[in-house]
Design an enzyme around this catalytic site. Structure first.
Site: not given
Length: 354
Positions: A175-176, A202, A295, A298
């Site tokens: 993600s991030t 993401h 973050m 998931d």
């Protein structure tokens, strides 16, 4: 807990006011000031020393990309970009991430979004997350990891038949900080890597195709945005299309992509859990799962499902190299992770397992 001090940079006075109002509704955030363009932003950063900067990409005098480069060189700190949904906007967003932006927010409708309230929660969440990132890693220049030709395996002699039965699959969730991480990992794979790689990053719709194109230009393997119904092939990395879940299903002796817009999971679509769970249902192949910077949690539930079916090896990125140590930390806390690796060592670990 101290408040996160934020500087808002946008050439529209309306947008500056709207973003400030949204952020200050959260008691954990304090807007210390606003700036109307890149030059103004550089001046305000020196005077106000904000913890986080929100930065519009499209501005006169000095655009967001130029301002970001100056910020990261002169006064490094977490920057969240605001981007349009155009093809050019998506490409500029990836360029911003490459230059050190921690994350981005997609404006719902053009440069002046009167419906910005639609992303209010995302805006607040990402600013709060940005206040906790490892800024030292964002400051490091992004160097593409080249393929290590000194390995004992001679991949040049491997024949990848189009309809060859898949014996192994690599599944990656991030993600991030993920686009930067993927640029460190995927170029390490040799052209004839004998397994498919499926990836959830993401991102909203409209951005993953540009990400795939960027990564494909850096890699020996093929990197593409996944398409519904296509059969997986070894030596190709498939990125879940933004705004859609990606599931892998067995059809006869082949594995195929299923893309849908089913219910959002963990606040995300695509979701790492959804991808991992679908792969857990496939029998008779080895699964190598990787959870990298991001973050939240998931991927952890999906990891449990993978491990329940056996033949699964789990790798998590170490805290030392994670821009955000949320998803890897959550995975490690399941006690199901087999290897915790620095980012630069993840590809070699996967290849050695294969």
């Amino acid at each position: 807990m101290d408040k996160i001090n934020v500087l808002i940079v946008d050439d529209s006075a309306f947008m500056r006011k709207l973003i400030a109002n949204f952020l200050q509704e959260d008691s954990r955030i304090h807007v210390v000031g606003t700036a109307r363009n890149g030059m103004d932003a550089l001046d305000k950063i020196k005077k106000l020393n904000p913890d986080v900067v929100t930065l519009d990409i499209e501005m006169p005098e000095m655009n967001g990309i130029e301002a970001l480069q100056r910020i990261m060189n002169e006064s490094p700190r977490p920057v969240v970009m605001l981007s349009s949904t155009t093809k050019e906007g998506a490409e500029n967003t990836l360029l911003a991430i490459q230059n050190g932006a921690v994350d981005f927010i997609q404006k719902p409708s053009g440069s002046i979004s009167i419906d910005l309230h639609l992303i209010k929660n995302e805006l607040v969440t990402k600013v709060l997350q940005a206040g906790r990132v490892n800024i030292a890693l964002l400051k490091k220049p992004l160097k593409i990891q080249e393929n290590n030709t000194s390995r004992n395996i001679d991949y040049s002699k491997i024949e990848l038949e189009p309809n060859r039965n898949i014996k192994k699959i690599v599944c990656i969730g991030t993600s991030t900080g993920g686009p930067r991480a993927l640029q460190q990992v995927l170029p390490r794979f040799p052209k004839k890597y004998p397994a498919p790689i499926v990836i959830v990053q993401h991102m909203p719709a409209g951005f993953t195709k540009s990400l795939a194109t960027r990564l494909n230009s850096l890699c020996e393997i093929t990197v593409k945005e996944a398409e519904n119904g296509e059969v997986l092939k070894a030596g190709i990395a498939y990125i879940a299309p933004g705004g859609h879940h990606m599931k892998i299903k067995k059809i006869g002796t082949s594995l195929a992509v299923n893309v849908d817009e089913s219910e959002i999971r963990n606040g995300h679509r695509p979701s790492v859990d959804v991808l991992f769970e679908s792969i857990s249902d496939i029998k008779g192949i080895q699964k190598i799962s990787v959870i990298m910077t991001g973050m939240g949690t998931d991927g952890s539930y999906g990891l449990k499902k993978l491990k329940e079916t056996g033949q699964a090896v789990a790798i998590a990125e170490s805290q030392e190299t994670s821009i955000v140590f949320g998803m890897p930390k959550s995975a490690i806390e399941t006690h199901l992770v087999d290897r915790v690796e620095k980012l630069e060592e993840i590809a070699d670990t996967i290849i050695n397992l294969t």
